[in-house]
Design an enzyme around this catalytic site. Structure first.
Site, PDB file in Angstrom:
ATOM      1  N   GLN A  51       0.884  -1.089   0.011  1.00 59.91           N
ATOM      2  CA  GLN A  51      -0.043  -0.063  -0.015  1.00 59.91           C
ATOM      3  C   GLN A  51       0.889   1.096  -0.083  1.00 59.91           C
ATOM      4  OE1 GLN A  51      -2.703   0.347   3.216  1.00 59.91           O
ATOM      5  NE2 GLN A  51      -3.848   2.009   2.047  1.00 59.91           N
ATOM      6  N   HIS A  57      -8.468   1.771  -1.174  1.00 56.10           N
ATOM      7  CA  HIS A  57      -8.801   1.732  -2.668  1.00 56.10           C
ATOM      8  C   HIS A  57      -8.891   0.072  -2.978  1.00 56.10           C
ATOM      9  CE1 HIS A  57      -4.725   2.428  -2.319  1.00 56.10           C
ATOM     10  NE2 HIS A  57      -4.323   1.691  -3.285  1.00 56.10           N
ATOM     11  N   HIS A 115      -7.992  -2.137  -6.317  1.00 56.27           N
ATOM     12  CA  HIS A 115      -7.690  -2.055  -7.910  1.00 56.27           C
ATOM     13  C   HIS A 115      -8.418  -3.215  -8.697  1.00 56.27           C
ATOM     14  CE1 HIS A 115      -3.509  -0.162  -7.041  1.00 56.27           C
ATOM     15  NE2 HIS A 115      -3.747  -0.711  -5.904  1.00 56.27           N
TER      16      HIS A 115
HETATM   17  P1  5GP Z   1      -1.381   1.225  -3.811  1.00 55.38           P
HETATM   18  O1  5GP Z   1      -0.106   0.895  -3.956  1.00 55.38           O
HETATM   19  O2  5GP Z   1      -1.481   2.045  -2.757  1.00 55.38           O
HETATM   20  O3  5GP Z   1      -2.290  -0.167  -3.606  1.00 55.38           O
HETATM   21  O4  5GP Z   1      -2.029   1.891  -4.991  1.00 55.38           O
HETATM   22  C1  5GP Z   1      -1.921   3.184  -5.385  1.00 55.38           C
HETATM   23  C2  5GP Z   1      -2.200   3.407  -6.754  1.00 55.38           C
HETATM   24  O5  5GP Z   1      -2.867   4.475  -6.975  1.00 55.38           O
HETATM   25  C3  5GP Z   1      -1.072   3.186  -7.630  1.00 55.38           C
HETATM   26  O6  5GP Z   1      -1.644   1.947  -8.833  1.00 55.38           O
HETATM   27  C4  5GP Z   1      -0.843   4.518  -8.320  1.00 55.38           C
HETATM   28  O7  5GP Z   1      -0.528   4.264  -9.689  1.00 55.38           O
HETATM   29  C5  5GP Z   1      -2.110   5.145  -8.441  1.00 55.38           C
HETATM   30  N1  5GP Z   1      -2.090   6.506  -7.895  1.00 55.38           N
HETATM   31  C6  5GP Z   1      -1.349   7.170  -7.066  1.00 55.38           C
HETATM   32  N2  5GP Z   1      -1.576   8.785  -7.370  1.00 55.38           N
HETATM   33  C7  5GP Z   1      -2.562   8.565  -8.252  1.00 55.38           C
HETATM   34  C8  5GP Z   1      -3.280   9.995  -8.433  1.00 55.38           C
HETATM   35  O8  5GP Z   1      -2.837  10.969  -8.095  1.00 55.38           O
HETATM   36  N3  5GP Z   1      -4.192   9.783  -9.592  1.00 55.38           N
HETATM   37  C9  5GP Z   1      -4.412   8.444  -9.985  1.00 55.38           C
HETATM   38  N4  5GP Z   1      -5.498   8.288 -10.827  1.00 55.38           N
HETATM   39  N5  5GP Z   1      -3.801   7.428  -9.422  1.00 55.38           N
HETATM   40  C10 5GP Z   1      -3.036   7.499  -8.560  1.00 55.38           C
END
Ligand code: 5GP
Ligand code: ZN
Length: 135
Positions: free
Chosen positions: A95, A101, A103
């Site tokens: 994360q 969130h 995916h």
């Molecule tokens: P995590 O690694 O926390 O599960 O996923 C975060 C996701 O958010 C990543 O896939 C990254 O590409 C996406 N992400 C991060 N910042 C932004 C943003 O400002 N806008 C969008 N649309 N995606 C983002």
């Protein structure tokens, strides 16, 4: 609750523009800026929850229902062959944005999205330990 410092709170509220695929009173679904594959999207609740440890049961259930709806619609739209749903909790699990969130990752035959791991082995000792502790 919203978190003033949280980028996904701002995106979910529409304060920061995003490529929005769907919106209702509880959620916004956006395209990921760093997609694993064409059509990679994120379901964002409009309220701030750090992750699955923090989110309430009702909102979590609604998110899963929405995931199902989005996956079915987007499979038609994208013509993809399958889907992964990934939901990371805490840094050790990948994360990076600390607003819950999900995916939604479309999969295409022969793509190189790396979501696999080397299979370990379930030993009798570990199996017994966990089953005991779960009682
Ligand atoms: P995590 O690694 O926390 O599960 O996923 C975060 C996701 O958010 C990543 O896939 C990254 O590409 C996406 N992400 C991060 N910042 C932004 C943003 O400002 N806008 C969008 N649309 N995606 C983002
Ligand atoms: Zn937030």
């Amino acid at each position: 609750m919203k978190d003033k410092e949280c980028i996904f709170c701002k995106i979910a509220a529409g304060e920061i523009p995003s490529a929005t695929l769907y919106e209702d009173e509880d959620f916004r679904v956006i395209l990921d800026l760093g997609p694993a594959s064409k059509g990679h999207a994120l379901i964002l609740p409009k309220e701030h929850y750090r992750n699955l440890y923090d989110i309430d049961e009702e909102t979590a259930a609604k998110a899963m229902k929405l995931a199902r709806k989005m996956v079915k619609k987007m499979t038609d739209v994208l013509g993809c062959d399958g889907y992964n749903i990934v939901q990371n909790n805490e840094p050790c699990a990948g994360q990076t944005v600390f607003h819950f969130h999900m995916h939604l990752i479309p999969r295409y035959e022969g793509d190189h999205v790396g979501l696999s791991w080397p299979a370990g082995e379930l030993t009798e000792e570990v199996k017994t330990e966990i089953l005991e502790k779960m009682k």
